[in-house]
Design a protein around this motif. Structure first.
Motif, PDB file in Angstrom:
ATOM      1  N   GLY A 371       0.777  -1.236   0.000  1.00 19.06           N
ATOM      2  CA  GLY A 371       0.000   0.000   0.000  1.00 19.06           C
ATOM      3  C   GLY A 371       0.807   1.284   0.000  1.00 19.06           C
ATOM      4  N   ALA A 372       2.139   1.193  -0.204  1.00 19.64           N
ATOM      5  CA  ALA A 372       2.959   2.408  -0.229  1.00 19.64           C
ATOM      6  C   ALA A 372       3.003   2.983  -1.645  1.00 19.64           C
ATOM      7  N   ARG A 373       3.384   4.279  -1.720  1.00 15.63           N
ATOM      8  CA  ARG A 373       3.490   4.941  -3.029  1.00 15.63           C
ATOM      9  C   ARG A 373       4.965   5.069  -3.391  1.00 15.63           C
ATOM     10  N   VAL A 374       5.409   4.254  -4.343  1.00 19.34           N
ATOM     11  CA  VAL A 374       6.830   4.124  -4.653  1.00 19.34           C
ATOM     12  C   VAL A 374       7.051   4.260  -6.154  1.00 19.34           C
ATOM     13  N   THR A 375       8.056   5.034  -6.545  1.00 20.73           N
ATOM     14  CA  THR A 375       8.465   5.106  -7.947  1.00 20.73           C
ATOM     15  C   THR A 375       9.906   4.629  -8.031  1.00 20.73           C
ATOM     16  N   GLU A 376      10.156   3.702  -8.951  1.00 23.58           N
ATOM     17  CA  GLU A 376      11.504   3.141  -9.077  1.00 23.58           C
ATOM     18  C   GLU A 376      12.261   3.836 -10.196  1.00 23.58           C
ATOM     19  N   GLN A 377      13.477   4.334  -9.876  1.00 23.02           N
ATOM     20  CA  GLN A 377      14.379   4.867 -10.895  1.00 23.02           C
ATOM     21  C   GLN A 377      15.536   3.888 -11.095  1.00 23.02           C
ATOM     22  N   GLU A 378      16.382   4.195 -12.096  1.00 19.06           N
ATOM     23  CA  GLU A 378      17.523   3.324 -12.368  1.00 19.06           C
ATOM     24  C   GLU A 378      18.408   3.177 -11.127  1.00 19.06           C
ATOM     25  N   ASP A 379      18.622   4.286 -10.385  1.00 19.34           N
ATOM     26  CA  ASP A 379      19.618   4.266  -9.307  1.00 19.34           C
ATOM     27  C   ASP A 379      19.023   4.590  -7.941  1.00 19.34           C
ATOM     28  N   GLY A 380      17.701   4.391  -7.777  1.00 17.99           N
ATOM     29  CA  GLY A 380      17.116   4.670  -6.464  1.00 17.99           C
ATOM     30  C   GLY A 380      15.600   4.611  -6.500  1.00 17.99           C
ATOM     31  N   LEU A 381      14.990   4.874  -5.337  1.00 21.38           N
ATOM     32  CA  LEU A 381      13.533   4.922  -5.241  1.00 21.38           C
ATOM     33  C   LEU A 381      13.101   6.304  -4.776  1.00 21.38           C
ATOM     34  N   THR A 382      11.922   6.747  -5.258  1.00 26.56           N
ATOM     35  CA  THR A 382      11.260   7.936  -4.732  1.00 26.56           C
ATOM     36  C   THR A 382       9.994   7.452  -4.036  1.00 26.56           C
ATOM     37  N   ILE A 383       9.827   7.858  -2.766  1.00 22.85           N
ATOM     38  CA  ILE A 383       8.711   7.351  -1.966  1.00 22.85           C
ATOM     39  C   ILE A 383       7.911   8.524  -1.410  1.00 22.85           C
ATOM     40  N   ASP A 384       6.600   8.517  -1.653  1.00 25.55           N
ATOM     41  CA  ASP A 384       5.706   9.515  -1.063  1.00 25.55           C
ATOM     42  C   ASP A 384       5.019   8.880   0.135  1.00 25.55           C
ATOM     43  N   GLY A 385       5.315   9.402   1.327  1.00 25.39           N
ATOM     44  CA  GLY A 385       4.872   8.751   2.554  1.00 25.39           C
ATOM     45  C   GLY A 385       3.432   9.060   2.931  1.00 25.39           C
ATOM     46  N   THR A 386       2.952   8.320   3.925  1.00 26.26           N
ATOM     47  CA  THR A 386       1.557   8.433   4.364  1.00 26.26           C
ATOM     48  C   THR A 386       1.377   9.526   5.415  1.00 26.26           C
ATOM     49  N   GLY A 387       2.492  10.101   5.899  1.00 29.42           N
ATOM     50  CA  GLY A 387       2.377  11.091   6.968  1.00 29.42           C
ATOM     51  C   GLY A 387       2.036  10.445   8.302  1.00 29.42           C
ATOM     52  N   GLY A 388       2.380   9.151   8.450  1.00 30.61           N
ATOM     53  CA  GLY A 388       2.162   8.491   9.735  1.00 30.61           C
ATOM     54  C   GLY A 388       0.952   7.577   9.746  1.00 30.61           C
ATOM     55  N   ASP A 389       0.067   7.700   8.755  1.00 26.39           N
ATOM     56  CA  ASP A 389      -1.073   6.772   8.697  1.00 26.39           C
ATOM     57  C   ASP A 389      -0.557   5.374   8.370  1.00 26.39           C
ATOM     58  N   PRO A 390      -1.201   4.332   8.929  1.00 27.11           N
ATOM     59  CA  PRO A 390      -0.726   2.976   8.627  1.00 27.11           C
ATOM     60  C   PRO A 390      -0.858   2.651   7.142  1.00 27.11           C
ATOM     61  N   LEU A 391       0.011   1.766   6.641  1.00 26.84           N
ATOM     62  CA  LEU A 391      -0.136   1.233   5.282  1.00 26.84           C
ATOM     63  C   LEU A 391      -1.379   0.341   5.272  1.00 26.84           C
ATOM     64  N   SER A 392      -1.943   0.097   4.082  1.00 28.32           N
ATOM     65  CA  SER A 392      -3.130  -0.764   4.044  1.00 28.32           C
ATOM     66  C   SER A 392      -2.759  -2.210   4.371  1.00 28.32           C
ATOM     67  N   GLY A 393      -1.490  -2.600   4.090  1.00 29.27           N
ATOM     68  CA  GLY A 393      -1.128  -4.012   4.240  1.00 29.27           C
ATOM     69  C   GLY A 393      -1.467  -4.696   2.942  1.00 29.27           C
ATOM     70  N   GLY A 394      -1.467  -6.011   2.917  1.00 30.39           N
ATOM     71  CA  GLY A 394      -1.732  -6.665   1.642  1.00 30.39           C
ATOM     72  C   GLY A 394      -2.434  -7.983   1.852  1.00 30.39           C
ATOM     73  N   ALA A 395      -3.241  -8.364   0.860  1.00 33.55           N
ATOM     74  CA  ALA A 395      -3.948  -9.644   0.948  1.00 33.55           C
ATOM     75  C   ALA A 395      -3.025 -10.800   0.603  1.00 33.55           C
ATOM     76  N   TYR A 396      -1.985 -10.513  -0.205  1.00 35.18           N
ATOM     77  CA  TYR A 396      -1.147 -11.599  -0.722  1.00 35.18           C
ATOM     78  C   TYR A 396       0.249 -11.528  -0.118  1.00 35.18           C
ATOM     79  N   PRO A 397       0.957 -12.666  -0.085  1.00 34.31           N
ATOM     80  CA  PRO A 397       2.333 -12.648   0.438  1.00 34.31           C
ATOM     81  C   PRO A 397       3.236 -11.775  -0.442  1.00 34.31           C
ATOM     82  N   VAL A 398       4.127 -10.989   0.186  1.00 31.34           N
ATOM     83  CA  VAL A 398       5.082 -10.215  -0.609  1.00 31.34           C
ATOM     84  C   VAL A 398       6.288 -11.099  -0.922  1.00 31.34           C
ATOM     85  N   ALA A 399       6.856 -10.900  -2.112  1.00 25.35           N
ATOM     86  CA  ALA A 399       8.004 -11.700  -2.552  1.00 25.35           C
ATOM     87  C   ALA A 399       9.284 -11.085  -1.999  1.00 25.35           C
ATOM     88  N   THR A 400       9.992 -11.832  -1.174  1.00 30.12           N
ATOM     89  CA  THR A 400      11.240 -11.310  -0.585  1.00 30.12           C
ATOM     90  C   THR A 400      12.479 -11.832  -1.314  1.00 30.12           C
TER      91      THR A 400
END
Length: 447
Positions: A371-400
């Motif tokens: 549930g996070a807002r993430v943009t992937e670049q070639e050499d890094g990530l740009t992340i727009d945060g929730t301002g402290g609100d919890p992430l929604s979480g996810g229904a499915y397992p995340v791939a680690t």
């Protein structure tokens, strides 16, 4: 690889949790654990080590030093006792030195053997046998060691040391603390002065500990270039070493305590070597309350207890110059950024694409799924945060992707989500932090 995968993956859903409270200790630093055994095995008399990281990699180092004549024993109270042979007195091992998956053990021990009049064969598992050893073969050959490697400069390899070896001045072509350490360790039993020139500074655990054991070592810095010199034929003196807690392991608990409301946690005995601890600098820039209690020096390393309290975080642009000193901590920083107010931008992280997994792509996908807002670049990530609100979480397992740091980072994300985050496999966590889940459950009162 991880033994537990013989039985398939071990998934777990990490659920929202209560505040992290009390005092915890994380396992000992891996880099310092390896070196304390090697140098203890070269000092005459008894070296005592407490807080040693007892992972497979470090135990491979212990077995190798035993095979070359040192006594390395675990005591009933969990401390380790090492009786060394003295520099120059390592014995010829009877069988091959089995390195498992440990690149650190292999490269540093090759350095030790290179200036002793003995022959050793190094073997490793399938993964380690793909890793390049040419970067250490080159300087050790210049010092006089005779090395026969497998095609491509990999394990298994046979190393015939030369004594007396030839002192060299070696400029590191690739920024590698392991190559630097191998040359310095070879210099211990080499008459004259061995010099390593570092165009890009790397972790300095070897220099600090060599000095701590009494070696004559000094560092000059000019224009950002470090020149390290070691006077050979050293006589090392046994030490009592308390291994600092690994800052890379402490990072997960520091971020969890910053993010979970009501948290007030002390992480005891954390190593704060400046070549490793930049994450804490960045978290403070974001507004995190992380206070160093009882700062001290142990075995030449700066150590403190970290008092971490829940703090609202604000996004920052992370200075790429800090990247080398926090390269393993970006996955957990991305979780902090996902809960911060505003935007966090990271650049200069190409190296993360060639770690245990491609950590940029893997974290971008995992955080997006949670549930996070993430943009992937070639050499890094740009992340727009929730301002402290919890992430929604996810229904499915995340791939680690079998990456221990991704698994632990997403576990922390689960604590600050609405529905929890399911990690597809927790088994790989054992490579660096076997007690992680137990400590996390006890700190959050989820006993």
């Amino acid at each position: 690889m991880h033994a537990s995968h013989d039985h398939g993956p071990t998934p777990r859903r990490f659920l929202p949790a209560g505040p992290l409270r009390g005092r915890i200790r994380v396992p000992g630093d891996k880099s310092i654990s390896h070196r304390s055994i090697m140098l203890g095995a070269l000092a005459v008399g008894e070296t005592k080590v407490t807080g040693l990281l007892e992972g497979e990699d470090v135990l491979a180092t212990a077995a190798a030093m035993r095979a070359m004549g040192a006594t390395v024993e675990r005591q009933g109270d969990g401390s380790w006792s090492i009786h060394g042979t003295g520099v120059g007195s390592l014995l010829q091992p009877v069988t091959a030195l089995e390195m498992g998956n440990s690149g650190t053990s292999t490269r540093l021990l090759m350095g030790l053997v290179a200036s002793h009049p003995i022959t050793a064969t190094f073997t490793g598992d399938a993964s380690l046998s793909h890793r390049p050893m040419g970067r250490v073969i080159e300087p050790l050959s210049q010092m006089g060691a005779d090395i026969t490697a497998s095609p491509g400069g990999t394990l298994p390899l046979m190393l015939r040391g030369l004594s007396p070896a030839v002192p060299i001045t070696y400029r590191l072509p690739v920024a590698s603390a392991q190559v630097k350490s191998a040359v310095l360790l070879a210099g211990l039993n080499t008459a004259g002065i061995t010099t390593v020139v570092e165009p890009v500074p790397t972790r300095d655990h070897s220099e600090r500990m060599l000095r701590g054991f009494g070696a004559d070592l000094w560092v000059e810095e000019e224009g950002g270039i470090r020149t390290i010199r070691l006077r050979g034929e050293a006589e090392l003196r046994p030490q009592t070493i308390i291994v600092p807690g690994d800052p890379s392991s402490a990072a997960f608990f520091a971020v969890a305590a910053l993010l979970v409301p009501g948290s007030d946690l002390v992480i005891e005995n954390v190593g704060l070597n400046p070549t490793r601890a930049a994450l804490f600098t960045v978290l403070r820039q974001m507004g995190g309350s992380i206070v160093e209690l009882h700062p001290r020096e142990v075995g030449g390393e700066p150590v403190a207890d970290l008092h971490v309290r829940h703090s609202p975080l604000t996004g920052v642009a992370v200075d790429p110059a800090l990247a080398p000193a926090m390269i393993d901590e970006f996955p957990i920083l991305f979780v902090a950024a996902a809960l911060a107010k505003g935007r966090t931008v990271t650049t200069g992280l190409e190296e993360l694409r060639v770690k245990e997994s491609d950590r940029l792509a893997t974290m971008a996908a995992a955080l997006t799924a949670a549930g996070a807002r993430v943009t992937e670049q070639e050499d890094g990530l740009t992340i727009d945060g929730t301002g402290g609100d919890p992430l929604s979480g996810g229904a499915y397992p995340v791939a680690t992707k079998l990456d221990h740091r991704i698994a632990m980072s997403m576990a922390v994300a689960g604590l600050v989500s609405q529905g929890g985050v399911e990690v597809d496999d927790t088994a790989p966590i054992a490579t660096s932090f076997p007690t992680f889940q137990h400590l996390l459950d006890s700190a959050t009162g989820n006993r």
